[in-house]
Design an enzyme around this catalytic site. Structure first.
Site, mmCIF file in Angstrom:
data_model
loop_
_atom_site.group_PDB
_atom_site.id
_atom_site.type_symbol
_atom_site.label_atom_id
_atom_site.label_comp_id
_atom_site.label_asym_id
_atom_site.label_seq_id
_atom_site.Cartn_x
_atom_site.Cartn_y
_atom_site.Cartn_z
ATOM 1 N N LYS A 177 0.831 -1.195 0.000
ATOM 2 C CA LYS A 177 0.000 0.000 0.000
ATOM 3 C C LYS A 177 0.871 1.253 0.000
ATOM 4 O O LYS A 177 1.904 1.317 0.678
ATOM 5 C CB LYS A 177 -0.909 0.011 1.232
ATOM 6 C CG LYS A 177 -1.876 -1.160 1.287
ATOM 7 C CD LYS A 177 -2.924 -1.091 0.195
ATOM 8 C CE LYS A 177 -3.976 -2.185 0.367
ATOM 9 N NZ LYS A 177 -5.080 -2.042 -0.604
ATOM 10 N N GLU A 258 -11.898 -1.813 -8.807
ATOM 11 C CA GLU A 258 -12.422 -2.627 -7.718
ATOM 12 C C GLU A 258 -13.607 -2.005 -6.996
ATOM 13 O O GLU A 258 -14.458 -2.719 -6.448
ATOM 14 C CB GLU A 258 -11.324 -2.925 -6.702
ATOM 15 C CG GLU A 258 -10.872 -1.709 -5.906
ATOM 16 C CD GLU A 258 -9.801 -2.054 -4.876
ATOM 17 O OE1 GLU A 258 -10.100 -1.938 -3.674
ATOM 18 O OE2 GLU A 258 -8.698 -2.433 -5.280
ATOM 19 N N HIS A 308 -10.341 -8.221 -7.845
ATOM 20 C CA HIS A 308 -10.063 -7.738 -6.489
ATOM 21 C C HIS A 308 -10.610 -8.689 -5.437
ATOM 22 O O HIS A 308 -11.776 -9.088 -5.474
ATOM 23 C CB HIS A 308 -10.710 -6.355 -6.314
ATOM 24 C CG HIS A 308 -10.714 -5.862 -4.902
ATOM 25 N ND1 HIS A 308 -11.852 -5.868 -4.113
ATOM 26 C CD2 HIS A 308 -9.717 -5.362 -4.129
ATOM 27 C CE1 HIS A 308 -11.565 -5.367 -2.929
ATOM 28 N NE2 HIS A 308 -10.280 -5.062 -2.896
#
Length: 377
Positions: A177, A258, A308
């Site tokens: 991330k 997503e 996702h």
């Protein structure tokens, strides 16, 4: 032999809450838009036919929304009783129109997803085939990458240890991330992970929609030397034009999709050239039925596919995609099911069991907050 015609006898819905071992934070938390995630709400759907065949499907919501999905599904599920479970496309239309006054995307289609997936699971089980084989598989395994070890709440030392553990388990790629309010933190973390992995391991990053357009351009250029497989959700999910401009200006592929909850929203991304990698989520866009419609459009436009979350569903759908895809590995859902997906040499193997190849665990039953049933067994 069973008759080609059958009837749905009963439907059971369960609201299941999966607690997470550690509160999870991505960029949306660090920018103050969301609170840390401590649990995931699941909607389980079980469908039984007069022939005795049964199907199982699930949807989910992170943070708010789970009780709403369950409530909507509870309203529309009775409309399936007495219907032929083979007519999945027609039944999807019936369910979406049953709740059309609240929209044909968003929470309403997410509530349909669990039911739609259960119907596909039932159909594959009736055929004695894994879902991927029923759909027409291109492969028996799919490249996989891990996401769960790279969240922003984890110190970089833990991220590196998690990456090593994932690779040792047989996972092929690593995603971390980004989107920290201090861009220097992002760049330092990416540099550390790339150095730790070496140049030969596929590496992706995910900004979770937290950059504006200038920041995405600037950081996108700064990240080019790291040879990323993609930059995920650099901009707001609905900024298709911004994603298109970014995709045109960077060498690194752009991935997104997503958060979208309809085929139409994804089609706009594709029309504008806003994604090199399309990332639909079957439980979010309404199940297997709309996923297949989108997959056909994406393949026609020669896009890469990386669904996702929900690997238990997406390993089948990715295996049936014409171009070599990726599937996302999250071990979070494993306690919900009796079975485990097998990973080997960087790839996730399609289960040989009929249907999705998963059944709810006894632990999932203990995490069930509410349950309702319609029809007669």
């Amino acid at each position: 032999m069973t008759s080609p015609s059958d009837r749905i006898a009963w439907v059971r819905l369960s609201s299941v809450h999966l607690p997470l071992d550690t509160p999870v934070s991505d960029a949306k938390v660090l920018t103050g838009r969301q609170r840390p995630m401590t649990e995931i709400a699941f909607l389980f759907a079980e469908i039984g036919a007069e022939s005795g065949h049964q199907g199982f499907g699930f949807g989910y919501s992170k943070r708010a929304g789970g009780p709403g999905q369950y409530a909507h599904a509870r309203e529309i599920a009775p409309d399936l009783i007495g219907e032929d479970p083979n007519d999945i496309a027609r039944l999807w239309d019936k369910l979406v129109w049953a709740g059309a006054s609240v929209g044909r995307s968003g929470l309403s289609t997410q509530a349909i997803a669990a039911l739609d997936i259960a119907l596909w699971d039932l159909k594959a089980k009736r055929a004695g085939l894994p879902l991927a084989k029923l759909l027409g598989a291109h492969r028996d395994s799919v490249r996989c990458y891990n996401t769960s070890g790279g969240f922003l709440h984890a110190p970089i030392e833990q991220v590196l240890d998690n990456a090593s553990a994932a690779l040792e388990r047989g996972i092929g790629g690593i995603k971390i991330k980004v989107g920290h309010p201090d861009a220097r933190v992002d760049l330092a973390r990416v540099a550390a992970v790339r150095e730790h992995l070496g140049d030969g391991v596929p590496l992706m990053v995910d900004a979770n929609q937290q950059w504006d357009r200038p920041t995405a351009q600037r950081l996108g250029r700064a990240l080019e030397p790291y040879g990323l497989v993609w930059i995920e959700e650099p901009l707001d999910a609905y900024d298709a034009a911004g994603h298109a401009a970014l995709a045109a200006s960077l060498d690194t592929p752009i991935a997104t999709g997503e958060m979208l909850t309809s085929v139409g929203e994804h089609a706009e991304l594709i029309r504008l050239g806003a994604a090199d990698v399309i990332q639909p989520d079957a439980p979010r866009i309404g199940g297997v039925t709309p996923f297949l419609r989108l997959a056909a459009l994406a393949e026609h436009n020669r896009l890469q596919l990386a669904p996702h979350f929900a690997m238990e569903i997406h390993v089948h759908l990715a295996a049936a995609y014409g171009l070599e895809p990726w599937v996302e590995h999250f071990e979070w859902l494993e306690p919900l099911f009796e079975e485990r997906l097998e990973i080997r040499d960087g790839r996730m193997l399609v289960p040989s069991r009929p249907g999705l190849g998963v059944t709810p665990s006894e632990q999932a039953a203990r995490w069930t907050a509410d349950r309702c049933e319609f029809g007669t067994r």
